[in-house]
Design an enzyme around this catalytic site. Structure first.
Site, mmCIF file in Angstrom:
data_model
loop_
_atom_site.group_PDB
_atom_site.id
_atom_site.type_symbol
_atom_site.label_atom_id
_atom_site.label_comp_id
_atom_site.label_asym_id
_atom_site.label_seq_id
_atom_site.Cartn_x
_atom_site.Cartn_y
_atom_site.Cartn_z
ATOM 1 N N GLY A 113 -59.583 -17.300 -7.502
ATOM 2 C CA GLY A 113 -58.814 -18.383 -6.882
ATOM 3 C C GLY A 113 -57.499 -18.532 -7.625
ATOM 4 O O GLY A 113 -57.138 -17.673 -8.424
ATOM 5 N N THR A 114 -56.825 -19.640 -7.348
ATOM 6 C CA THR A 114 -55.523 -19.840 -7.990
ATOM 7 C C THR A 114 -55.695 -20.021 -9.486
ATOM 8 O O THR A 114 -54.899 -19.550 -10.272
ATOM 9 C CB THR A 114 -54.850 -21.129 -7.447
ATOM 10 O OG1 THR A 114 -55.871 -22.112 -7.330
ATOM 11 C CG2 THR A 114 -54.197 -20.880 -6.109
ATOM 12 N N TYR A 115 -56.791 -20.742 -9.836
ATOM 13 C CA TYR A 115 -56.848 -21.033 -11.276
ATOM 14 C C TYR A 115 -58.070 -20.461 -11.956
ATOM 15 O O TYR A 115 -58.300 -20.686 -13.133
ATOM 16 C CB TYR A 115 -56.776 -22.548 -11.487
ATOM 17 C CG TYR A 115 -58.058 -23.305 -11.255
ATOM 18 C CD1 TYR A 115 -58.468 -23.672 -9.988
ATOM 19 C CD2 TYR A 115 -58.876 -23.642 -12.325
ATOM 20 C CE1 TYR A 115 -59.642 -24.359 -9.786
ATOM 21 C CE2 TYR A 115 -60.071 -24.333 -12.144
ATOM 22 C CZ TYR A 115 -60.454 -24.689 -10.860
ATOM 23 O OH TYR A 115 -61.611 -25.372 -10.669
ATOM 24 N N ALA A 116 -58.859 -19.646 -11.214
ATOM 25 C CA ALA A 116 -60.057 -19.132 -11.900
ATOM 26 C C ALA A 116 -60.519 -17.826 -11.273
ATOM 27 O O ALA A 116 -60.219 -17.537 -10.111
ATOM 28 C CB ALA A 116 -61.179 -20.170 -11.804
ATOM 29 N N GLY A 122 -65.113 -13.398 -7.079
ATOM 30 C CA GLY A 122 -64.107 -14.213 -6.398
ATOM 31 C C GLY A 122 -62.943 -14.502 -7.328
ATOM 32 O O GLY A 122 -63.088 -14.435 -8.548
ATOM 33 N N ASP A 180 -62.955 -32.918 -1.492
ATOM 34 C CA ASP A 180 -62.764 -31.589 -0.890
ATOM 35 C C ASP A 180 -64.067 -31.071 -0.279
ATOM 36 O O ASP A 180 -64.423 -29.903 -0.431
ATOM 37 C CB ASP A 180 -62.218 -30.578 -1.910
ATOM 38 C CG ASP A 180 -61.602 -29.376 -1.200
ATOM 39 O OD1 ASP A 180 -61.416 -28.323 -1.844
ATOM 40 O OD2 ASP A 180 -61.345 -29.480 0.025
#
Lengths: 297, 307, 47
Positions: free
Chosen positions: A10-13, A8, A123
């Site tokens: 994501g934006t930061y990882a 996966g 979240d």
């Protein structure tokens, strides 16, 4: 640790599957990208590290280790192959009211543990409720978490993924509480019963519309000072659904299940059930008993 | 608290803490001395007798004790800069905590305190939800962006990635409430308000001492309360433990909680509080001259060529 | 350990700062609860 397969991004990882060499344990490595954030280490990474370090609970994802390598921060997390979103979407998977009860019990235990440590998750949604190989639900992704605010602190209302966002957040509240996590849990419960998203707003404005059309527009009577919010004045007024309408909508739900859902989806955050009230509700005391997680397919 | 990273990673006995500092210093001194020997050996031809003697005289590594003096001085600078930035009390406290913990894992020989000060404040702001962008932070502090960001990872790693802090301020608020309940009607609320403010300031001072490694936050709070008003605190604890029947024996194992699962002895607690109070009142101070001479030696150890 | 090590006696507390917030509309509407604040402070004191 090895990184065997990228699963996966994501934006930061970037997330890899891997193995802890010394024990052969399967793990997930969340490699934090450091170049993306001009202000040093990304805030989401800081929050994940800060809160997962403090929480050790069967229903919260375990932070196995943390290390720096080649200027990247790596979070080693327990390996959790599935999540509730996948289960809800995959119509080939049949699950029972006892399964739903088991998932709700585990989710609320994890949420309760965060709240009694005065940590808001902010979240909660089906794909942040991961499932371990032995069927345990684990609350994950603490990238938006924070401690309960000090009394005078101002919080951003721009948290929680839209469909699971509590009405006080939709109104732009700045002094909200752990009640926002309970609302999200209530929407997840509804979605588990319906197997489709319960309040799928297309935009933030539409989310207000969708929420109040389904559950009624709050008034100062049931939610004191709700009219104080600037966004309140432009609202379409909808009546709250009758009990009969709710029964028809959630055909498989018992009376206690409906009470349980309504407790979590109470508009007024001051009156909304907290995690203890949820866990101690009759819903968990009546048949069917929650399934044994390891037997849930 | 015992589940917290603060307890698991950052609580020590005085002996453990001293050993830790000695070990960190010894490792650094060993490598510094080696570097100096290599420097002299590599520059044998260029260096005359007098220059070598000067290096041996002035480039002298500092001891663990001298390190601590310098660290204590800079910890106060962290407090001062953070307060000047008008940061909330808790964030000033986190900045001080990060700075002092960093130097439990690193020697000033390796990381000059001046270089770390701003990074600890910057990371404390991020960690405690008081995010200030690096550009505006540099503008306010006239710091160097590269330098501040350069030390963020080493700081995070030295902190063992434990960012969550329990500071003694919330316990102060908690005891402020409980004192009102236990001594109901017997305390003047205005007076309590003054005590509260004085205790808050005193707590920040306490964070500059080693009490934070030996005692839990509530114990530090009770020690600070004891400093500010011994009579009130003693009275509160007596009533808390013995209720209104003063004749019950003071040294009996008294229970503080309803379900008898937790036995805390008043006598043991008071002894502990007094020990903590002593550490807080001894708060360390380093003269600027002393700090300058330590800093000079550090500089020459790092830069023998300048000598 | 789920036993609370304190008794919340809200009626006995005079906390002007917190009490003031309790009256403010933006706090009430947001779901602010005084007992949550007190619980947090007492938990931190008696941990």
């Amino acid at each position: 640790y090895t990184k065997e397969k990228k699963v996966g991004e994501g934006t930061y990882a970037v997330v890899y599957l891997g193995t802890k060499q010394s024990t052969g344990r399967k793990i997930a490595v969340k490699e934090i990208k450091t170049s993306e954030f001009k202000d040093g280490l990304d805030m989401s990474a800081i929050r994940e590290v800060k809160y997962l370090q403090e929480i050790q609970h069967e229903n919260v994802i375990e932070l196995v280790d943390i290390f720096l390598a080649y200027d990247n921060l790596n979070l080693v997390l327990e390996f959790l192959p599935s999540d509730l979103e996948k289960v809800i979407k995959d119509k080939s998977i049949l699950f029972t009211p006892a399964d739903i009860k088991s998932w709700m019990l585990m989710t609320l235990r994890g949420v309760h543990h965060c709240h009694r440590n005065f940590i808001l998750h902010r979240d909660l949604k089906p794909n942040n409720l991961l499932i371990s190989p032995d069927g345990q639900i684990k609350v994950a992704d603490f990238g938006l978490a924070r401690t309960f605010p000090s009394a005078q602190e101002i919080l951003t209302s721009n948290v929680v993924t839209r469909w699971y966002r509590a009405p006080e957040l939709l109104f732009g509240a700045k002094h909200y509480t752990s009640a926002v996590d309970i609302w999200s849990t209530g929407v997840i419960f509804a979605e588990l019963m319906l197997r489709i998203p319960y309040l799928p707003g297309q935009t933030d404005v539409d989310q207000i519309e969708v929420t109040f059309r389904a559950l009624g527009t709050p008034t100062d009577k049931d939610w004191p000072d709700v009219s104080f919010f600037p966004a309140y004045n432009k609202l379409q007024i909808y009546p709250p659904p009758s009990r009969e309408e709710l029964r028809r909508r959630f055909i498989a739900a018992s009376e206690n299940a409906l009470n349980f859902m309504c407790g979590m989806l109470t508009m007024n955050p001051q009156k909304r059930w907290n995690a203890v009230q949820c866990l101690e509700s009759d819903y968990f005391k009546e048949a069917p008993a929650p399934s044994d997680p390891s037997t849930i397919q | 608290f015992r589940h917290s990273s603060q307890y698991r990673f950052w609580s020590f006995t005085p002996e453990q803490l001293e050993q830790k500092r000695i070990r960190v210093n010894a490792q650094a001194v060993q490598s510094i001395e080696e570097d100096l020997r290599n420097f002299v050996a590599d520059n044998k031809t260029d260096l005359n007798e007098e220059e070598i003697k000067t290096i041996e005289m002035k480039a002298v590594p500092v001891t663990a004790e001298e390190e601590l003096k310098l660290i204590n001085l800079y910890a106060k600078k962290v407090q001062m800069i953070a307060q000047r930035l008008n940061l909330p009390t808790e964030i000033v406290a986190t900045s001080i905590t990060f700075f002092r913990r960093f130097y439990l894992e690193n020697s000033v020989h390796k990381f000059e305190p001046k270089a770390i000060v701003l990074t600890t404040i910057f990371l404390a702001c991020k960690s405690d939800n008081y995010f200030i962008g690096i550009d505006s932070f540099c503008e306010k502090t006239r710091g160097s962006k590269e330098q501040i960001l350069k030390y963020e990872f080493p700081l995070l790693e030295s902190l063992k990635f434990s960012l969550f802090n329990h500071h003694p301020y919330r316990p102060l608020h908690g005891f402020f409430l409980d004192i009102q309940a236990v001594l109901h009607g017997k305390v003047d609320l205005n007076y309590m308000g003054h005590i509260y403010d004085r205790c808050k300031k005193r707590i920040t001072e306490a964070l500059l001492t080693d009490a934070v490694y030996f005692y839990s936050p509530p114990q530090i709070t009770l020690s600070v309360l004891m400093i500010e008003d011994e009579a009130l605190t003693t009275r509160y604890l007596e009533l808390k433990f013995h209720g209104n029947n003063p004749d019950s024996s003071a040294d009996a194992e008294e229970t503080i909680s309803q379900d008898n699962s937790v036995n805390i002895s008043l006598e043991k607690l008071v002894t502990l509080i007094r020990d903590c109070k002593r550490i807080i009142e001894e708060s360390p101070s380093t003269s600027v001259d002393e700090a300058k001479s330590i800093a000079a030696r550090l500089y020459f150890c790092q830069n023998p060529k300048d000598l | 350990d789920v036993s609370k090590r304190y008794t919340l006696e809200q009626s006995l507390y005079s906390d002007p700062f917190i009490k003031d917030l309790q009256e403010r509309k933006d706090f009430i509407a947001s779901g602010f609860r005084v007992d949550y604040v007190y619980e947090r402070m007492l938990t931190e004191a008696f941990m």
